[in-house]
Design a protein around this motif. Structure first.
Motif: not given
Length: 377
Positions: A63-66, A146-155, A194-201
């Motif tokens: 999928a594109r990321t646009d 929706t793709p979102s690092l700030v919402i869906n990330n875990i540490d 995998p961890a991706q720092m791109d907010e919209n990955s």
């Protein structure tokens, strides 16, 4: 959730709610098919691509990321797997952060009520789709479609809650990328994106970072998401899944016409009570797949055999039907219901001022799809 709940447990809920064996099979097949109806499958059988209810891993990888591609992703995952709980939730922050926060999934929101009511008086396939969406509001709570690092990330602060000699203990979960190794329930080594720092990955879509834990009915865990100010949230799947089952029974009674109104925060504990101990035993059993347990329970309920989910069944029926017959096939009715659900949710997201799912594609009632049925887009 997985096939064990979407297929076999949904059959059990439908049968307890008063549907026949055959009707319960149609409902649970549709509920499970939500996890299989990808664009790849639709292209294969020359069905409308906008009826897709999921995306395969390979589709997401390509999928594109646009912006437009992210809209398409959000329409699918927010409509069927991560139904937003509150599109007007009070939250401080920039517009984009607020928009993503308001797509966080959870049970008993206004969109759940609309989802169930949309299926009333429609096909059994529409009922099955509604049950999939309802069940996932419990399993996928706290994540967004929706793709979102700030919402869906875990540490690294991610612990499973266990008991040792009757004493609650925390066991650290270690996420890895070795798909071949799978999840090790004994050591706590789990697959995660995998961890991706791109907010919209796309790696930050839904609960991918937390792997399969949200889909295991036995799991209890704590973690510290950024959206919660890095304060712990606790997820109790055995309790949540039991509430989901009892809410499904209540919703299914409404969809049968037995009840006049569907209300949120309402569960049919009374109807389920004779089976509570057996259901809770299944939910708490530590196993990656509970299909055998739910199947045995369902067959004891109805005295009938519950065949395994056959992904080829819908495809064969649709391909072999004539063009005029396709809308009346089970898959044809599934596609209509899927498009109606997606358009309703997209319209509600857009109407709330949230542009993450793109422009509104409100279709209205399923009947308005008549001229679109069976045509490839």
């Amino acid at each position: 959730m997985q096939e064990d709940f979407h297929y076999y447990a949904t059959y059990c809920a439908a049968y307890i709610a008063g549907f026949s064996h055959e009707e319960s099979l149609a409902i649970c097949y549709s509920a499970q098919f939500v996890d299989n109806c990808s664009e790849t499958l639709l292209e294969k059988i020359r069905a409308p691509r906008d009826a897709a209810t999921t995306q395969l891993q390979l589709e997401l990888m390509d999928a594109r990321t646009d912006l437009l591609a992210r809209h398409a992703i959000t329409r699918i995952w927010s409509s069927f797997h991560f139904l937003p709980r509150d599109l007007f939730a009070p939250v401080k922050g920039g517009k984009m952060y607020c928009s993503k926060y308001r797509l966080i999934c959870g049970p008993n929101g206004d969109l759940l009520k609309e989802t169930v009511e949309l299926a009333r008086g429609k096909s059994l396939q529409a009922v099955g789709i509604a049950m999939h969406v309802l069940a996932d509001t419990w399993a996928h709570m706290y994540f967004a479609g929706t793709p979102s690092l700030v919402i869906n990330n875990i540490d690294a602060h991610f612990f499973e809650m266990r008991e040792a000699d009757g004493v609650p203990v925390r066991r650290k979960i270690r996420f890895h990328r070795n798909i071949a190794a799978g999840d090790d329930l004994e050591t706590g080594a789990m697959i995660g994106t995998p961890a991706q720092m791109d907010e919209n990955s796309v790696f930050n879509l839904g609960h991918g970072r937390a792997g399969h834990l949200p889909d295991y009915s036995f799991a209890r865990y704590v973690y510290m998401p950024a959206w919660n100010g890095y304060q712990e949230v606790f997820k109790d799947n055995p309790s949540d899944y039991y509430h989901a089952f009892c809410q499904m029974v209540y919703a299914l009674r409404f969809l049968r016409g037995e009840l006049k109104e569907f209300r949120t925060e309402t569960y049919d504990f009374e109807r389920v009570q004779p089976y509570e101990e057996e259901i809770r035993t299944i939910l708490n059993r530590r196993q990656p797949n509970a299909c055998a347990d739910w199947k045995a329970f369902g067959e004891k309920l109805s005295g009938e055999t519950i065949g395994a989910f056959d992904i080829e069944a819908y495809q064969k029926e649709y391909k072999e039907a004539g063009e005029e017959e396709k809308p009346r096939t089970a898959p044809g009715m599934f596609f209509d219901a899927a498009r109606a659900q997606k358009s309703m949710v997209t319209d509600r997201i857009f109407s709330s001022g949230n542009l993450l799912a793109g422009l509104s594609i409100r279709i209205g009632d399923i009947g308005s799809l008549k001229d679109l049925r069976g045509k490839k887009k």
